[in-house]
Scaffold this motif. Structure first.
Motif, mmCIF file in Angstrom:
data_model
loop_
_atom_site.group_PDB
_atom_site.id
_atom_site.type_symbol
_atom_site.label_atom_id
_atom_site.label_comp_id
_atom_site.label_asym_id
_atom_site.label_seq_id
_atom_site.Cartn_x
_atom_site.Cartn_y
_atom_site.Cartn_z
ATOM 1 N N TYR A 23 -3.725 -0.929 -7.696
ATOM 2 C CA TYR A 23 -4.905 -1.106 -6.856
ATOM 3 C C TYR A 23 -5.181 0.242 -6.207
ATOM 4 N N ASP A 25 -7.762 2.349 -3.743
ATOM 5 C CA ASP A 25 -8.849 2.297 -2.770
ATOM 6 C C ASP A 25 -9.286 3.727 -2.484
ATOM 7 N N ASN A 26 -10.421 4.121 -3.038
ATOM 8 C CA ASN A 26 -10.877 5.517 -2.991
ATOM 9 C C ASN A 26 -9.768 6.453 -3.474
ATOM 10 N N SER A 49 -9.937 -0.488 -9.123
ATOM 11 C CA SER A 49 -10.255 0.748 -8.439
ATOM 12 C C SER A 49 -11.518 0.556 -7.618
ATOM 13 N N ILE A 50 -11.395 0.703 -6.315
ATOM 14 C CA ILE A 50 -12.519 0.574 -5.399
ATOM 15 C C ILE A 50 -12.952 1.980 -4.993
ATOM 16 N N CYS A 51 -14.205 2.303 -5.248
ATOM 17 C CA CYS A 51 -14.726 3.630 -4.901
ATOM 18 C C CYS A 51 -15.980 3.476 -4.062
#
Length: 75
Positions: A23, A25-26, A49-51
């Motif tokens: 995971y 995050d940015n 993937s959180i962008c």
């Protein structure tokens, strides 16, 4: 995660059999790790993937991530 992800991705692409998921995050990722990310896909390692859209790193890897997603998941 940001720059801490550099080490996480570098380690995971070299030890995919010891990773259950990632995971980010940015998350920052180096080009050499991004080039080896296919190894994680071959080992069925799920990636989330959180962008943020305002993240300057996102702009640099956005197109590459889209290529990988389309290749392994489809449109």
């Amino acid at each position: 995660m940001s720059r801490g992800a550099i080490n996480a991705y570098a380690w995971s692409v070299n030890h995919p059999d010891q990773v259950s998921c990632i995971y980010g995050d940015n998350a920052a990722i180096m080009p050499e790790s991004l080039a080896k990310i296919a190894e994680l896909a071959r080992h069925d390692v799920p990636l989330l993937s959180i962008c943020g859209s305002e993240d300057f790193l996102y702009e640099k890897i956005r197109c590459l991530l889209k290529i990988f997603i389309y290749k392994w998941v489809g449109e």
